[in-house]
Design a protein around this motif. Structure first.
Motif, mmCIF file in Angstrom:
data_model
loop_
_atom_site.group_PDB
_atom_site.id
_atom_site.type_symbol
_atom_site.label_atom_id
_atom_site.label_comp_id
_atom_site.label_asym_id
_atom_site.label_seq_id
_atom_site.Cartn_x
_atom_site.Cartn_y
_atom_site.Cartn_z
ATOM 1 N N GLY A 36 0.814 -1.204 0.000
ATOM 2 C CA GLY A 36 0.000 0.000 0.000
ATOM 3 C C GLY A 36 0.849 1.256 0.000
ATOM 4 N N LEU A 53 -6.680 -2.810 -6.956
ATOM 5 C CA LEU A 53 -6.232 -2.774 -5.564
ATOM 6 C C LEU A 53 -6.648 -4.009 -4.770
ATOM 7 N N ASP A 61 -3.034 -1.460 4.425
ATOM 8 C CA ASP A 61 -3.854 -2.379 3.642
ATOM 9 C C ASP A 61 -4.651 -1.620 2.580
ATOM 10 N N GLY A 62 -5.373 -2.379 1.755
ATOM 11 C CA GLY A 62 -6.081 -1.774 0.637
ATOM 12 C C GLY A 62 -7.177 -0.819 1.045
ATOM 13 N N LEU A 65 -5.608 2.510 1.930
ATOM 14 C CA LEU A 65 -5.189 3.207 0.715
ATOM 15 C C LEU A 65 -6.399 3.712 -0.066
#
Length: 224
Positions: A36, A53, A61-62, A65
């Protein structure tokens, strides 16, 4: 070209997505970020139209982000490609405005449908010559009316559509159904469905040619 980055810590998944993306016209893979933090750095230094993503990554983590992207990088869209199937993550992603949510493991067909749908929506929204009527919004942007997969009418196959569009993009001079039939091997009756769909979407123009003898011929031109 839609400038794309992949943010994925699993090299096998990242390479798979990259390989799939290369098979679809109109997308350019600029970078693959393995975390990330690396994805955020790319967003800060490069112009990014689309982020593919993952959710589960060490460090940032996604979801974290994604929240940053939606608050700071308004020009970048996000499609989640993740093993996260819990309702909480899915609801968070939808509320934050992801363009799509693809669950691992995924097929090329599902991936392509997502990319083509995103590409079409982006083209419509960025094309000043396409009127933003309620009909266009319903059937092409929000897809409220019942249609085939990814907003296409029944009988319009994704792979055949991709073939037809690929040929039409290369045409410089006006062309007829017969011309494209000879180039693709697809019958004029079948091609007419795809031409009608592309005209309705604002991607194809037409005019009658009265220059020859007999009935006028419909000539088409690619609008993009």
């Amino acid at each position: 070209m839609i400038r794309t980055i992949i943010v994925e810590d699993d090299p096998m998944v990242a390479d798979l997505a990259a390989g799939y993306l290369e098979r679809i016209d109109g997308f350019c893979l600029d970078h693959i970020a393995r975390s990330g933090e690396a994805g955020l750095e790319l967003l800060q230094t490069c112009h990014v139209d689309l982020v593919l993503l993952d959710v589960f990554m060490p460090g940032m983590d996604g979801m974290e982000l994604l929240r940053i992207i939606k608050s700071q990088f308004f020009h970048s869209d996000v499609i989640m490609i993740t093993a996260a199937q819990n309702r909480e993550d899915i609801l968070k992603a939808l509320r934050l405005g992801v363009a799509d949510y693809i669950v691992k493991p995924f097929t090329f067909e599902r991936f392509r449908e997502s990319m083509l749908q995103f590409q079409e929506k982006r083209r419509l929204l960025l094309s000043p010559e396409v009127p933003m009527t309620q009909d266009i919004l319903d059937r092409r942007i929000f897809i409220k009316k019942p249609e085939g997969v990814a907003g296409r009418p029944k009988g319009v196959d994704a792979q055949t559509l991709e073939t037809v569009v690929s040929v039409l993009r290369k045409q410089v001079a006006p062309f007829s159904l017969k011309d494209i039939e000879q180039l693709t091997g697809i019958s004029r009756i079948s091609l007419k469905k795809y031409f009608d769909y592309l005209m309705e979407a604002g991607r194809l123009g037409s005019a009658k040619d009265y220059g020859g003898q007999g009935r006028p011929v419909t000539l088409y031109n690619w609008l993009g």
